[in-house]
Design a protein around this motif. Structure first.
Motif, PDB file in Angstrom:
ATOM      1  N   PRO A  16      29.861 -29.636  34.474  1.00  0.00           N
ATOM      2  CA  PRO A  16      30.805 -30.657  34.908  1.00  0.00           C
ATOM      3  C   PRO A  16      31.387 -30.272  36.267  1.00  0.00           C
ATOM      4  O   PRO A  16      31.458 -29.110  36.628  1.00  0.00           O
ATOM      5  N   PHE A  17      31.810 -31.287  37.049  1.00  0.00           N
ATOM      6  CA  PHE A  17      32.250 -31.065  38.423  1.00  0.00           C
ATOM      7  C   PHE A  17      33.489 -30.188  38.494  1.00  0.00           C
ATOM      8  O   PHE A  17      33.603 -29.331  39.348  1.00  0.00           O
ATOM      9  N   PHE A  18      34.476 -30.384  37.632  1.00  0.00           N
ATOM     10  CA  PHE A  18      35.707 -29.615  37.676  1.00  0.00           C
ATOM     11  C   PHE A  18      35.583 -28.314  36.921  1.00  0.00           C
ATOM     12  O   PHE A  18      36.510 -27.846  36.311  1.00  0.00           O
ATOM     13  N   SER A  19      34.481 -27.721  37.008  1.00  0.00           N
ATOM     14  CA  SER A  19      34.242 -26.463  36.332  1.00  0.00           C
ATOM     15  C   SER A  19      33.966 -25.424  37.390  1.00  0.00           C
ATOM     16  O   SER A  19      33.404 -25.705  38.449  1.00  0.00           O
ATOM     17  N   LEU A  20      34.360 -24.184  37.124  1.00  0.00           N
ATOM     18  CA  LEU A  20      34.067 -23.110  38.058  1.00  0.00           C
ATOM     19  C   LEU A  20      32.585 -22.774  38.071  1.00  0.00           C
ATOM     20  O   LEU A  20      32.122 -22.003  38.903  1.00  0.00           O
ATOM     21  N   HIS A  21      31.870 -23.382  37.161  1.00  0.00           N
ATOM     22  CA  HIS A  21      30.432 -23.145  37.109  1.00  0.00           C
ATOM     23  C   HIS A  21      29.698 -24.088  38.049  1.00  0.00           C
ATOM     24  O   HIS A  21      28.507 -23.890  38.309  1.00  0.00           O
ATOM     25  N   ASN A  22      30.363 -25.097  38.578  1.00  0.00           N
ATOM     26  CA  ASN A  22      29.746 -26.058  39.497  1.00  0.00           C
ATOM     27  C   ASN A  22      29.913 -25.542  40.927  1.00  0.00           C
ATOM     28  O   ASN A  22      31.021 -25.308  41.414  1.00  0.00           O
ATOM     29  N   THR A  23      28.812 -25.386  41.657  1.00  0.00           N
ATOM     30  CA  THR A  23      28.812 -24.832  43.011  1.00  0.00           C
ATOM     31  C   THR A  23      29.576 -25.726  43.980  1.00  0.00           C
ATOM     32  O   THR A  23      30.326 -25.232  44.834  1.00  0.00           O
ATOM     33  N   ASP A  24      29.429 -27.010  43.854  1.00  0.00           N
ATOM     34  CA  ASP A  24      30.118 -27.936  44.748  1.00  0.00           C
ATOM     35  C   ASP A  24      31.638 -27.820  44.588  1.00  0.00           C
ATOM     36  O   ASP A  24      32.372 -27.843  45.583  1.00  0.00           O
ATOM     37  N   PHE A  25      32.090 -27.713  43.355  1.00  0.00           N
ATOM     38  CA  PHE A  25      33.521 -27.583  43.100  1.00  0.00           C
ATOM     39  C   PHE A  25      34.049 -26.275  43.673  1.00  0.00           C
ATOM     40  O   PHE A  25      35.126 -26.225  44.275  1.00  0.00           O
ATOM     41  N   VAL A  26      33.300 -25.198  43.517  1.00  0.00           N
ATOM     42  CA  VAL A  26      33.715 -23.891  44.022  1.00  0.00           C
ATOM     43  C   VAL A  26      33.793 -23.929  45.551  1.00  0.00           C
ATOM     44  O   VAL A  26      34.744 -23.418  46.155  1.00  0.00           O
ATOM     45  N   VAL A  27      32.817 -24.573  46.196  1.00  0.00           N
ATOM     46  CA  VAL A  27      32.830 -24.685  47.663  1.00  0.00           C
ATOM     47  C   VAL A  27      34.028 -25.509  48.111  1.00  0.00           C
ATOM     48  O   VAL A  27      34.698 -25.190  49.094  1.00  0.00           O
ATOM     49  N   LEU A  28      34.327 -26.597  47.362  1.00  0.00           N
ATOM     50  CA  LEU A  28      35.485 -27.428  47.680  1.00  0.00           C
ATOM     51  C   LEU A  28      36.773 -26.623  47.578  1.00  0.00           C
ATOM     52  O   LEU A  28      37.631 -26.690  48.470  1.00  0.00           O
ATOM     53  N   LEU A  29      36.912 -25.839  46.514  1.00  0.00           N
ATOM     54  CA  LEU A  29      38.111 -25.006  46.356  1.00  0.00           C
ATOM     55  C   LEU A  29      38.219 -23.969  47.483  1.00  0.00           C
ATOM     56  O   LEU A  29      39.306 -23.755  48.039  1.00  0.00           O
ATOM     57  N   ALA A  30      37.095 -23.362  47.845  1.00  0.00           N
ATOM     58  CA  ALA A  30      37.109 -22.353  48.913  1.00  0.00           C
ATOM     59  C   ALA A  30      37.493 -23.002  50.240  1.00  0.00           C
ATOM     60  O   ALA A  30      38.267 -22.438  51.023  1.00  0.00           O
ATOM     61  N   PHE A  31      36.989 -24.196  50.464  1.00  0.00           N
ATOM     62  CA  PHE A  31      37.313 -24.898  51.704  1.00  0.00           C
ATOM     63  C   PHE A  31      38.793 -25.259  51.755  1.00  0.00           C
ATOM     64  O   PHE A  31      39.450 -25.074  52.778  1.00  0.00           O
ATOM     65  N   ILE A  32      39.324 -25.761  50.649  1.00  0.00           N
ATOM     66  CA  ILE A  32      40.747 -26.110  50.593  1.00  0.00           C
ATOM     67  C   ILE A  32      41.593 -24.870  50.791  1.00  0.00           C
ATOM     68  O   ILE A  32      42.580 -24.884  51.535  1.00  0.00           O
ATOM     69  N   LEU A  33      41.201 -23.770  50.141  1.00  0.00           N
ATOM     70  CA  LEU A  33      41.925 -22.512  50.297  1.00  0.00           C
ATOM     71  C   LEU A  33      41.858 -22.041  51.748  1.00  0.00           C
ATOM     72  O   LEU A  33      42.860 -21.589  52.319  1.00  0.00           O
TER      73      LEU A  33
END
Length: 188
Positions: free
Chosen positions: A25-42
């Motif tokens: 699922p998208f809002f999971s830490l297992h999803n690469t796109d979500f992790v990249v989005l979080l890293a970008f926001i951070l």
């Protein structure tokens, strides 16, 4: 707040590792796109926290001010160069006019000098012609005198030859007449 950011950064670094990244699922830490989005926001939050946009804007403003000052200086230099060029062109025109006046005056003086030289030459030629006529007359008189002297010398030499050979009278008369004719021919 700093502790939270540090903790969030550590969690996101841990969550962004390839071991946790997987499909799902998208809002999971297992999803690469979500992790990249979080890293970008951070990353954007960290940039804003450390005032990086203001620093970049300040650097760009400073650079823009430097460019503007260089442009202003270039404009001022251009105006100064145009002023100097106009001044030099004006001076060149003045110098050209002065040179033209000097050339005209020099031509006038040269013409006057040429006229004077012609007049002087004419007078000199007249004097030399008169002197040459006098010399020719003197040379002519000297030549006539020399011819007379030569005639006398020839006559004396002829007489001596006649006497030396003890010519007869007929022969001596003929010889004297010939000498006199020779002298007469040389005199004229």
């Amino acid at each position: 707040m700093r502790h939270m950011l540090t903790l969030a950064a550590a969690l996101s670094a841990l969550a962004a590792s390839p071991a946790f990244a997987a499909t799902g699922p998208f809002f999971s830490l297992h999803n690469t796109d979500f992790v990249v989005l979080l890293a970008f926001i951070l990353f954007v939050v960290v940039l804003i926290y450390f005032n990086v946009p203001k620093l970049l804007a300040g650097m760009l403003d400073k650079r823009a001010d430097g460019i503007q000052s260089e442009l202003d200086e270039a404009r001022a230099l251009r105006e100064e160069a145009q002023t100097l060029l106009a001044s030099y062109e004006r001076k060149q025109r003045e110098v050209q006019e002065q040179a033209d006046r000097i050339v005209a005056q020099a031509r006038s003086e040269a013409q006057d000098a040429a006229d004077q030289a012609k007049a002087d030459l004419a007078r000199s030629l007249e004097r030399r012609m008169a002197a040459a006529v006098d010399q020719i007359a003197s040379a002519e008189a000297a030549a006539v005198k020399e011819v007379r002297d030569s005639a006398i010398t020839v006559a004396v030499a002829a007489a001596r030859d006649v006497i030396a050979q003890q010519m007869t009278e007929d022969q001596s008369s003929k010889l004297i007449d010939a000498a006199i004719a020779d002298v007469g021919a040389k005199l004229h």
